[in-house]
Scaffold this active site. Structure first.
Site, PDB file in Angstrom:
ATOM      1  N   ASP A 206     -12.678  -3.611  10.691  1.00 44.05           N
ATOM      2  CA  ASP A 206     -12.443  -4.970  11.021  1.00 44.05           C
ATOM      3  C   ASP A 206     -13.623  -5.456  11.721  1.00 44.05           C
ATOM      4  OD1 ASP A 206     -11.300  -3.687  13.140  1.00 44.05           O
ATOM      5  OD2 ASP A 206      -9.238  -5.392  13.238  1.00 44.05           O
TER       6      ASP A 206
ATOM      7  N   ASP B 130       0.701  -1.157  -0.023  1.00 42.52           N
ATOM      8  CA  ASP B 130      -0.198   0.098  -0.035  1.00 42.52           C
ATOM      9  C   ASP B 130       1.014   1.289  -0.099  1.00 42.52           C
ATOM     10  OD1 ASP B 130      -2.577   1.154   0.006  1.00 42.52           O
ATOM     11  OD2 ASP B 130      -2.785   1.735   2.068  1.00 42.52           O
TER      12      ASP B 130
END
Length: 409
Positions: free
Chosen positions: A183, A45
């Site tokens: 999450d 990323d």
């Protein structure tokens, strides 16, 4: 010739992950599950510390197929995980953080347990390395459980085995608008939609590593992001679970884990502007979701702190926090022949403060620690009968369930 579908796709989102990435990938390479049954999708990323290059090196020598995707920095873990999901082909997916590592038998054990029981989610025991890890759900192995009858609501990190068909059937992806708690939202939805959850409790499948440089995602972000996370999770529960005891059981999690710490010791160190903003952010959440069913599942001091937030009483909250900081113990007050125990924290029986007495009433699990408290025969009988019914229902489910947990034909 067509290649067989892998059992599991390990999805690794990596940002500035060196040198932790070295041990992370070594733990993937060391898996006892046949490498032909594993694929890896790794997303760099936008790292600038050599993370992407090391992923490429690993892909060139790894015994399993590895796909490396390099992209501009997305700002959080959701984007890379979603990119990985789009490329995954395994029957299951496992999300591995680039600074953590797997136990050698982790994938083999989790895939086997999920296959044997036909469950959609499998949790593996987690241990912390230089950081805390969840503990309450690892008491024993579970072939098949759910989010209502276990403590798995207190482990909502993404590092679990998910059946990919479940995720695709419900178009599940990580919410990229959230900068923390994404999450929790994903995992709670999976728990609620899953046809059963399995737990590997007798083997450490996952090592949760605390980084020395403090860059771990759970350590980042301001307090406003915590309220965003709580709001999103509470909204999900409202949409997916009808009002009542089942929703209350799950709603404990965002109140206790996400909101309550914002009104703990840190609150005393913050200035008036931050305190006022926190109360403003909490107000709509308390109005919409705080109720007696949630409150009674907390300890007295937890319940009291949140009740004071609901009552818009920062002054009394500060008094309670100072009381706790000084390590004072509340005076226990026994009533009704010792069957009711009240803990006299600040504000107890104060007409001026106006906090209902029931807020200070300890539930049996807390009251039993105090000499003189006794459980009434009716409560003892009811709790015993409830435990027997639960055991019988559990045995019945196991007898009549088919390979996917449904009634056998």
């Amino acid at each position: 010739m067509t290649l067989a579908q892998p059992d599991v796709t390990v999805i690794i989102g990596a940002y500035e992950a060196m040198p932790y990435l070295v041990e992370c990938l070594a733990s993937v390479e060391a898996q006892t599950l046949d490498p032909a049954r594993i694929e890896v999708v790794a997303v760099d990323d936008g790292s600038r510390d050599g993370t992407g290059d090391y992923l490429e090196e690993f892909a060139a020598r790894a015994p399993m197929p590895v796909t490396v995707i390099r992209q501009e920095n997305s700002g959080g873990p959701s984007g890379p995980r979603n990119v990985g999901l789009e490329r995954a082909t395994g029957r299951y997916v496992f999300f591995l953080d680039a600074d953590d590592r797997l136990g050698a038998e982790a994938l083999e054990r989790m895939v086997a347990l999920a296959d044997r029981n036909g469950t959609d989610v499998c949790l593996g025991r987690v241990e912390g390395v230089n950081r805390k890890a969840p503990r309450s759900m690892w008491g024993r192995n579970e072939d098949r459980t759910d989010v209502f009858s276990s403590n798995i609501k207190f482990t909502l990190s993404a590092q679990k085995l998910f059946r990919r068909a479940l995720l695709e059937r419900h178009h599940m992806r990580f919410d990229e608008s959230l900068w923390t708690g994404e999450d929790a939202l994903f995992t709670m939805e999976a728990y609620l939609r899953a046809d059963g959850v399995s737990i590997v409790a007798d083997y450490t499948c996952y090592y949760l590593v605390g980084r020395d440089d403090g860059k771990h995602v759970t350590k980042s972000g301001g307090y406003q992001l915590r309220f965003d996370s709580a709001r999103a999770l509470m909204g999900l529960l409202e949409r997916m679970v009808p009002p009542g005891p089942k929703r209350d059981v799950l709603m404990v999690r965002p109140f206790q884990v996400t909101l309550l710490p914002q009104f703990g010791p840190v609150f005393l160190r913050q200035d008036e502007e931050i305190r006022r903003t926190k109360f403003e952010l909490a107000e709509p959440l308390m109005d919409a979701y705080w109720n007696e069913g949630v409150a009674q599942r907390l300890t007295v001091q937890e319940r009291l702190r949140l009740q004071l937030v609901a009552m818009r009483r920062p002054d009394l909250l500060v008094e309670v926090l100072e009381f706790l900081k000084a390590k004072h113990e509340p005076t226990p007050v026994l009533k009704k022949g010792g069957s009711q125990l009240y803990l006299a924290y600040p504000g107890y029986r104060s007409r001026k403060d106006g906090v209902p007495d029931r807020v200070y009433l300890a539930e049996p699990r807390e009251a039993k620690a105090y000499p003189g408290w006794r459980q009434t025969p009716a409560e003892t009988f009811l709790r015993g009968a409830t435990r027997k019914v639960r055991r019988r229902l559990g045995r019945l489910r196991k007898r009549v369930s088919g390979p996917r947990g449904r009634l056998a034909a």
